[in-house]
Design an enzyme around this catalytic site. Structure first.
Site, PDB file in Angstrom:
ATOM      1  N   HIS A  19       0.846  -1.204   0.000  1.00  0.00           N
ATOM      2  CA  HIS A  19       0.000   0.000   0.000  1.00  0.00           C
ATOM      3  C   HIS A  19       0.880   1.252   0.000  1.00  0.00           C
ATOM      4  O   HIS A  19       0.645   2.198  -0.751  1.00  0.00           O
ATOM      5  CB  HIS A  19      -0.871   0.058   1.269  1.00  0.00           C
ATOM      6  CG  HIS A  19      -1.909  -1.021   1.380  1.00  0.00           C
ATOM      7  ND1 HIS A  19      -2.066  -1.786   2.515  1.00  0.00           N
ATOM      8  CD2 HIS A  19      -2.865  -1.446   0.514  1.00  0.00           C
ATOM      9  CE1 HIS A  19      -3.077  -2.627   2.339  1.00  0.00           C
ATOM     10  NE2 HIS A  19      -3.576  -2.448   1.139  1.00  0.00           N
ATOM     11  N   LYS A  43     -15.734  -8.336   5.148  1.00  0.00           N
ATOM     12  CA  LYS A  43     -14.639  -8.877   5.947  1.00  0.00           C
ATOM     13  C   LYS A  43     -14.813  -8.407   7.388  1.00  0.00           C
ATOM     14  O   LYS A  43     -15.163  -7.257   7.623  1.00  0.00           O
ATOM     15  CB  LYS A  43     -13.284  -8.344   5.450  1.00  0.00           C
ATOM     16  CG  LYS A  43     -13.002  -8.608   3.990  1.00  0.00           C
ATOM     17  CD  LYS A  43     -11.675  -7.941   3.620  1.00  0.00           C
ATOM     18  CE  LYS A  43     -11.399  -7.981   2.133  1.00  0.00           C
ATOM     19  NZ  LYS A  43     -10.226  -7.165   1.762  1.00  0.00           N
ATOM     20  N   ARG A  92      -2.253  -6.209  -8.197  1.00  0.00           N
ATOM     21  CA  ARG A  92      -1.044  -6.998  -7.916  1.00  0.00           C
ATOM     22  C   ARG A  92      -0.864  -8.106  -8.936  1.00  0.00           C
ATOM     23  O   ARG A  92       0.204  -8.349  -9.427  1.00  0.00           O
ATOM     24  CB  ARG A  92      -1.129  -7.619  -6.516  1.00  0.00           C
ATOM     25  CG  ARG A  92      -0.962  -6.618  -5.420  1.00  0.00           C
ATOM     26  CD  ARG A  92      -1.466  -7.149  -4.127  1.00  0.00           C
ATOM     27  NE  ARG A  92      -2.916  -7.257  -4.139  1.00  0.00           N
ATOM     28  CZ  ARG A  92      -3.649  -7.596  -3.101  1.00  0.00           C
ATOM     29  NH1 ARG A  92      -3.063  -7.911  -1.968  1.00  0.00           N
ATOM     30  NH2 ARG A  92      -4.954  -7.650  -3.188  1.00  0.00           N
ATOM     31  N   SER A 130      -2.812  -7.820   3.008  1.00  0.00           N
ATOM     32  CA  SER A 130      -3.124  -7.661   4.433  1.00  0.00           C
ATOM     33  C   SER A 130      -3.574  -8.992   5.027  1.00  0.00           C
ATOM     34  O   SER A 130      -3.223  -9.325   6.157  1.00  0.00           O
ATOM     35  CB  SER A 130      -4.234  -6.627   4.624  1.00  0.00           C
ATOM     36  OG  SER A 130      -3.831  -5.381   4.130  1.00  0.00           O
TER      37      SER A 130
HETATM   38  P1  ADP Z   1      -9.942  -3.832  -0.032  1.00  0.00           P
HETATM   39  O1  ADP Z   1     -10.482  -4.462   1.185  1.00  0.00           O
HETATM   40  O2  ADP Z   1     -10.771  -2.719  -0.567  1.00  0.00           O
HETATM   41  O3  ADP Z   1      -9.490  -4.803  -1.111  1.00  0.00           O
HETATM   42  P2  ADP Z   1      -7.204  -3.498   0.756  1.00  0.00           P
HETATM   43  O4  ADP Z   1      -6.774  -2.738   1.945  1.00  0.00           O
HETATM   44  O5  ADP Z   1      -6.998  -4.985   0.792  1.00  0.00           O
HETATM   45  O6  ADP Z   1      -8.681  -3.075   0.489  1.00  0.00           O
HETATM   46  O7  ADP Z   1      -6.501  -2.901  -0.539  1.00  0.00           O
HETATM   47  C1  ADP Z   1      -6.720  -1.594  -0.957  1.00  0.00           C
HETATM   48  C2  ADP Z   1      -6.217  -1.443  -2.358  1.00  0.00           C
HETATM   49  O8  ADP Z   1      -4.824  -1.649  -2.374  1.00  0.00           O
HETATM   50  C3  ADP Z   1      -6.787  -2.446  -3.350  1.00  0.00           C
HETATM   51  O9  ADP Z   1      -6.930  -1.818  -4.601  1.00  0.00           O
HETATM   52  C4  ADP Z   1      -5.750  -3.514  -3.407  1.00  0.00           C
HETATM   53  O10 ADP Z   1      -5.769  -4.209  -4.644  1.00  0.00           O
HETATM   54  C5  ADP Z   1      -4.499  -2.681  -3.274  1.00  0.00           C
HETATM   55  N1  ADP Z   1      -3.378  -3.429  -2.709  1.00  0.00           N
HETATM   56  C6  ADP Z   1      -3.367  -4.270  -1.663  1.00  0.00           C
HETATM   57  N2  ADP Z   1      -2.146  -4.779  -1.434  1.00  0.00           N
HETATM   58  C7  ADP Z   1      -1.341  -4.238  -2.404  1.00  0.00           C
HETATM   59  C8  ADP Z   1       0.028  -4.394  -2.751  1.00  0.00           C
HETATM   60  N3  ADP Z   1       0.843  -5.240  -2.096  1.00  0.00           N
HETATM   61  N4  ADP Z   1       0.484  -3.684  -3.786  1.00  0.00           N
HETATM   62  C9  ADP Z   1      -0.335  -2.852  -4.483  1.00  0.00           C
HETATM   63  N5  ADP Z   1      -1.626  -2.682  -4.233  1.00  0.00           N
HETATM   64  C10 ADP Z   1      -2.133  -3.367  -3.204  1.00  0.00           C
END
Ligand code: ADP
Length: 159
Positions: A19, A43, A92, A130
């Site tokens: 992120h 979730k 990703r 995450s």
């Molecule tokens: P959500 O629950 O909305 O999927 P996340 O917190 O898991 O939210 O992710 C927020 C955004 O960041 C999403 O677009 C996700 O694809 C992106 N994201 C998550 N991990 C990574 C990463 N390692 N690299 C790039 N983008 C990421």
């Protein structure tokens, strides 16, 4: 001149190095990037909204044009309220694509004036999620390569 503002929405439960890589890149492209933390209804949250907010603010404090906020409205409504023109999402792998494509289509339908923009992280962050961080942690594994130090400390305390 109109400020270019992007919303980067997500659960950020917890915020990871992936992120942060994306936020760093986006901060160079926009006047302001708002990290919008949501309680994802699908979730059940590991960290509370307050913990997610404070840890994201702490780890992003060094970047001037970043704001961290929580929201519980429709994403397009939140974007409009913040005068954002762009919703930023991370891709990703191909596995992210289908859901993200659907989400962007729905959001475009809800508000055609807001664009969804996809960015990819640097290669070394592409496998970080995450949910895997939470799983590794719950099994006693080392997550120090995946999250910043303050996040690791908070997560350990949380367990
Ligand atoms: P959500 O629950 O909305 O999927 P996340 O917190 O898991 O939210 O992710 C927020 C955004 O960041 C999403 O677009 C996700 O694809 C992106 N994201 C998550 N991990 C990574 C990463 N390692 N690299 C790039 N983008 C990421």
């Amino acid at each position: 001149m109109t400020q270019r503002i992007a919303i980067y929405p997500g659960s950020f439960d917890p915020i990871t190095n992936g992120h942060i890589d994306l936020i760093n890149r986006a901060s160079k492209l926009f006047d302001k990037v708002i990290v919008g933390i949501t309680q994802n209804s699908k979730k059940s949250a590991f960290l509370s909204i307050d913990d997610r907010l404070s840890i994201a603010s702490e780890t992003l404090g060094h970047i001037d044009n970043i704001e961290v906020m929580s929201f519980n409205t429709l994403l397009v409504d939140f974007a409009k309220a913040q005068n954002a023109q762009v919703i930023l999402r991370g891709l990703r792998a191909v596995s992210d694509f289908e859901y993200e494509f659907q989400l962007s289509g729905m959001n475009k339908h809800l508000n055609p004036s807001i664009e969804t923009l996809f960015m990819t992280p640097a290669e070394q962050y592409a496998n970080i999620s995450s949910s895997l961080v939470r799983e590794i942690l719950s099994l006693g594994g080392d997550v120090s390569h995946f999250v910043p130090k303050p996040v690791e400390t908070l997560l350990k305390k949380h367990l």
